[in-house]
Design a protein around this motif. Structure first.
Motif: not given
Length: 176
Positions: A40-50, A52-69
């Motif tokens: 589970v790569q942060q850059d893939v979740m944030r930059r490719v999938v979403l 999204e910029r790395d911002v406070p409260g970004g959706a990628n934070v939850g997505l990383i957790s969801t995919v890992a789980r």
């Protein structure tokens, strides 16, 4: 959240600044583990999938957790890697570790800014961003403060870093 994974799944979190070697390390460890390991790569979740910029409260934070789980719940070992600043990602990573039924390891690749720049110059994406961008992202010693968080110094070569993670987290020797 709910408990995740099994007593036999392993969760490895690899963090550090841009250019520290996180992706190279994660890819090399995953290669050794084969199909038993999800990456589970942060850059893939944030930059490719979403996108999204790395911002406070970004959706990628939850997505990383969801995919890992999801991967842990399906019996995969999981490597989560990225810059993942303690300020923005710390709570999610701590909760993920607390909820994981198996063992969890945190590694922080402790690389100086100058070394990060040197390494960045050798990467395929070197032209995408430069020293000024990296200076704005750089957070020296951005530790999570979790028990057992391992620092890997910049002097540790890629093969040595991978061998260490494989031995500590997965009980594998370099001859396995």
């Amino acid at each position: 959240m709910e408990l995740t994974g099994t007593p036999s799944t392993r969760l490895v979190v690899i963090r550090g600044n841009s250019g520290a070697g996180k992706s190279s390390t994660a890819l090399a460890v995953r290669y050794r583990l084969g199909r038993t390991c999800a990456l589970v790569q942060q850059d893939v979740m944030r930059r490719v999938v979403l996108r999204e910029r790395d911002v406070p409260g970004g959706a990628n934070v939850g997505l990383i957790s969801t995919v890992a789980r999801y991967a842990l719940d399906h019996g995969y070992h999981v490597i989560v890697e990225g810059i993942m600043s303690a300020e923005r990602y710390g709570e999610m990573l701590r909760c993920l570790a607390e909820d994981h039924r198996g063992r969890t390891w945190f590694y922080y690749l402790d690389v100086s800014f100058d070394e990060s720049l040197r390494r960045h110059a050798t990467r395929p994406q070197a032209a995408e961003f430069g020293a000024d961008d990296m200076r704005g992202w750089y957070r020296p010693g951005d530790l999570l403060g979790v028990a057992g968080e391992h620092l890997i110094p910049q002097e540790s070569a890629l093969p040595d870093t991978c061998a260490r993670i494989l031995a500590e987290a997965f009980g594998m020797r370099s001859t396995d």
